[in-house]
Design a protein around this motif. Structure first.
Motif, PDB file in Angstrom:
ATOM      1  N   CYS A 148       0.828  -1.217   0.000  1.00 26.25           N
ATOM      2  CA  CYS A 148       0.000   0.000   0.000  1.00 26.25           C
ATOM      3  C   CYS A 148       0.857   1.260   0.000  1.00 26.25           C
ATOM      4  N   LYS A 149       2.176   1.071   0.131  1.00 24.53           N
ATOM      5  CA  LYS A 149       3.114   2.185   0.208  1.00 24.53           C
ATOM      6  C   LYS A 149       2.789   3.121   1.379  1.00 24.53           C
ATOM      7  N   ALA A 150       2.281   2.527   2.451  1.00 26.04           N
ATOM      8  CA  ALA A 150       1.999   3.279   3.667  1.00 26.04           C
ATOM      9  C   ALA A 150       3.233   3.268   4.561  1.00 26.04           C
ATOM     10  N   LYS A 151       3.317   4.254   5.445  1.00 28.63           N
ATOM     11  CA  LYS A 151       4.489   4.371   6.311  1.00 28.63           C
ATOM     12  C   LYS A 151       4.318   3.674   7.659  1.00 28.63           C
ATOM     13  N   GLY A 152       3.079   3.422   8.039  1.00 28.68           N
ATOM     14  CA  GLY A 152       2.869   2.816   9.342  1.00 28.68           C
ATOM     15  C   GLY A 152       1.410   2.567   9.639  1.00 28.68           C
ATOM     16  N   ILE A 153       1.118   2.377  10.926  1.00 26.81           N
ATOM     17  CA  ILE A 153      -0.221   2.019  11.382  1.00 26.81           C
ATOM     18  C   ILE A 153      -0.647   2.922  12.528  1.00 26.81           C
ATOM     19  N   ALA A 154      -1.898   3.388  12.457  1.00 28.37           N
ATOM     20  CA  ALA A 154      -2.522   4.084  13.585  1.00 28.37           C
ATOM     21  C   ALA A 154      -3.561   3.145  14.175  1.00 28.37           C
ATOM     22  N   ILE A 155      -3.597   3.058  15.488  1.00 26.77           N
ATOM     23  CA  ILE A 155      -4.501   2.117  16.142  1.00 26.77           C
ATOM     24  C   ILE A 155      -5.093   2.729  17.401  1.00 26.77           C
ATOM     25  N   GLY A 156      -6.389   2.570  17.563  1.00 30.86           N
ATOM     26  CA  GLY A 156      -7.042   3.040  18.771  1.00 30.86           C
ATOM     27  C   GLY A 156      -6.761   2.083  19.912  1.00 30.86           C
ATOM     28  N   MET A 157      -6.168   2.583  20.971  1.00 26.27           N
ATOM     29  CA  MET A 157      -5.801   1.752  22.123  1.00 26.27           C
ATOM     30  C   MET A 157      -6.856   1.910  23.214  1.00 26.27           C
ATOM     31  N   SER A 158      -7.580   0.834  23.472  1.00 27.35           N
ATOM     32  CA  SER A 158      -8.697   0.880  24.420  1.00 27.35           C
ATOM     33  C   SER A 158      -8.306   0.430  25.815  1.00 27.35           C
ATOM     34  N   GLY A 159      -7.147  -0.226  25.923  1.00 29.68           N
ATOM     35  CA  GLY A 159      -6.766  -0.829  27.192  1.00 29.68           C
ATOM     36  C   GLY A 159      -7.149  -2.291  27.260  1.00 29.68           C
ATOM     37  N   GLY A 160      -7.799  -2.780  26.202  1.00 28.03           N
ATOM     38  CA  GLY A 160      -8.211  -4.178  26.146  1.00 28.03           C
ATOM     39  C   GLY A 160      -7.192  -5.057  25.440  1.00 28.03           C
TER      40      GLY A 160
END
Length: 248
Positions: free
Chosen positions: A19-31
């Motif tokens: 995808c030629k993306a640089k990284g990942i964003a992720i919502g961290m819920s604590g789970g």
């Protein structure tokens, strides 16, 4: 599950690269789900290419676990309080409904925060040329236990083929702390555990998914599965007789 973990890690690496993306964003819920997905992404792309975003709606029960998860993985994280945005949306929506002689119901108010969070995740990811990681597992997906266009959205879904029980096994295989992996799952929205809201245990659901074993809540699970098909299927569209030249 170590071999499965390696397969997922390799898949993430290849997909993000293609995808030629640089990284990942992720919502961290604590789970456990967001922790396991973040670990898989960090192992695939390097910790510097994963950003955790913690988005409390005012008070957040698991915020300590969310922060600890990011620190454990040594990934960067941001805390964005969505309470003001949520309050404004609710107030404006309620005002718009006055002419209809109705008001917001609990389903609407519970589902609004996840949609706000996904909007923020995509705003961040788009600015960084990152992809958004979905953290839903197979158990949740099969009974529609997610918010449509909220936590059900994302660009990649690393654990979507694995039940809740299997996600725990993957987390332990990756060396994650047992106290964070084997913890009671909750949606962080209603104040109840997942199993309290669903009315059955993940163990019963997972056994049905993997073995076909019909437990005491079989009918309830099947009904929930059938009534949430709209969350798993593409957006409905009418039939057309127009020819699609791109497929010829």
């Amino acid at each position: 599950m170590i071999n499965e973990s390696k397969k997922i890690i390799e898949w993430i690496k290849n997909y993000v690269t293609n995808c030629k993306a640089k990284g990942i964003a992720i919502g961290m819920s604590g789970g456990k789900d967001s922790l396991v997905v973040a670990k898989l992404c960090a192992d695939a792309l390097g910790k510097d290419n994963v950003l955790g975003v913690i988005m409390p709606n005012g008070e957040m029960t698991d915020i300590t676990d969310a922060i600890d998860s990011c620190k454990l993985l040594r990934i960067d994280y941001q805390i964005i309080d969505i309470s003001t945005t949520y309050k404004n949306i609710i107030e404006e929506t309620q005002f718009a409904l006055i002419s209809k002689n109705t008001s917001l119901n609990s389903i609407t108010t519970i589902n609004t925060p996840p949609r706000i969070r996904m909007t923020i995740l995509y705003a961040i990811a788009g600015s960084l040329n990152y992809l958004v990681a979905n953290t839903s597992n197979l158990s949740e997906i099969m009974v529609g236990y997610s918010t449509k266009w909220g936590d059900s959205a994302g660009d990649i879904a690393p654990i979507a083929n694995y039940t809740k029980s299997e996600v725990c096994e993957i987390g332990l295989a990756l060396g994650l702390p047992k106290e964070l992996v084997i913890k009671t799952s909750s949606d962080g929205l209603s104040g109840k555990s997942d199993e309290e809201k669903l009315g059955f245990t993940y163990n019963e659901l997972d056994n049905l998914i993997r073995t076909g074993e019909k437990g005491e809540n079989y009918d309830k699970i099947i009904t929930l599965h059938n009534t949430t098909n709209h969350k798993r299927n593409p957006i409905p569209k009418p039939q057309t007789s127009l020819k699609n030249y791109l497929n010829n």
